[in-house]
Design a protein around this motif. Structure first.
Motif, mmCIF file in Angstrom:
data_model
loop_
_atom_site.group_PDB
_atom_site.id
_atom_site.type_symbol
_atom_site.label_atom_id
_atom_site.label_comp_id
_atom_site.label_asym_id
_atom_site.label_seq_id
_atom_site.Cartn_x
_atom_site.Cartn_y
_atom_site.Cartn_z
ATOM 1 N N ASP A 45 0.820 -1.207 0.000
ATOM 2 C CA ASP A 45 0.000 0.000 0.000
ATOM 3 C C ASP A 45 0.854 1.257 0.000
ATOM 4 O O ASP A 45 1.864 1.325 0.691
ATOM 5 C CB ASP A 45 -0.910 0.006 1.234
ATOM 6 N N VAL A 47 0.672 5.835 -0.533
ATOM 7 C CA VAL A 47 -0.042 7.097 -0.669
ATOM 8 C C VAL A 47 0.677 7.859 -1.767
ATOM 9 O O VAL A 47 1.909 7.929 -1.777
ATOM 10 C CB VAL A 47 -0.017 7.915 0.635
ATOM 11 N N TYR A 58 -4.758 6.794 -2.925
ATOM 12 C CA TYR A 58 -4.310 5.572 -2.279
ATOM 13 C C TYR A 58 -4.035 4.577 -3.393
ATOM 14 O O TYR A 58 -4.853 4.404 -4.290
ATOM 15 C CB TYR A 58 -5.376 5.003 -1.349
ATOM 16 N N TRP A 142 2.519 3.385 2.736
ATOM 17 C CA TRP A 142 1.411 3.611 3.656
ATOM 18 C C TRP A 142 1.811 3.020 5.008
ATOM 19 O O TRP A 142 1.920 1.816 5.158
ATOM 20 C CB TRP A 142 0.162 2.915 3.117
#
Length: 148
Positions: A45, A47, A58, A142
């Motif tokens: 993950d 950003v 995201y 993330w």
């Protein structure tokens, strides 16, 4: 005469040398690091911040052990006011120093994207619909768990 031949040669082969595949993003990022970028480097993950400072996304990258040269991409706008706020799905293919591929805009239209490293920073360039420019995104891991 030699100058004319050289000019025609450069004009004729420049699009072919722009990037991998037959339809690179224009303009192609010029600061791509030559260090190899593999799926394990980007799986997980992230950003993403647009350089305009207004858009945040995201992003989730996923790779399968059976196909390490292909990643699945999920891009979701952080601010609900952005277009329709729906996630965008895509596939990226490995190209030694980068991943390149397409992202679905609405299930019928696709836009191009490329994921690469520039000066130690992971970046993603997504073409805007109808070739109206592109988004340059700076990716950061993330750190707070699962955003999507």
């Amino acid at each position: 005469m030699k100058s004319l031949i050289l000019a025609l040669f450069l004009v004729g082969f420049t699009p072919a040398l722009a990037g991998p595949g037959d339809d690179p993003i224009f303009p192609w990022p010029t600061g791509i690091e030559t260090r190899q970028l593999i799926a394990e480097d980007i799986t997980g993950d992230w950003v993403a911040y647009a350089y305009s400072g207004m858009d945040t996304f995201y992003i989730h990258f996923e790779s399968e052990a059976s196909s390490p040269h292909r990643i699945q991409v999920l891009v979701k706008p952080a601010n609900k006011s952005y277009e329709d706020g729906k996630p965008r799905l895509g596939i990226g293919y490995w190209g030694r120093h980068l991943f390149w591929g397409h992202i679905s805009m609405d299930g019928e239209r696709y836009t191009r994207m490329v994921i690469y490293r520039e000066h130690g920073v992971l970046k993603m360039r997504i073409e805007k619909p109808f070739k109206q420019g592109y988004y340059d995104l700076r990716l950061e891991r993330w750190p707070w768990g699962k955003p999507l």
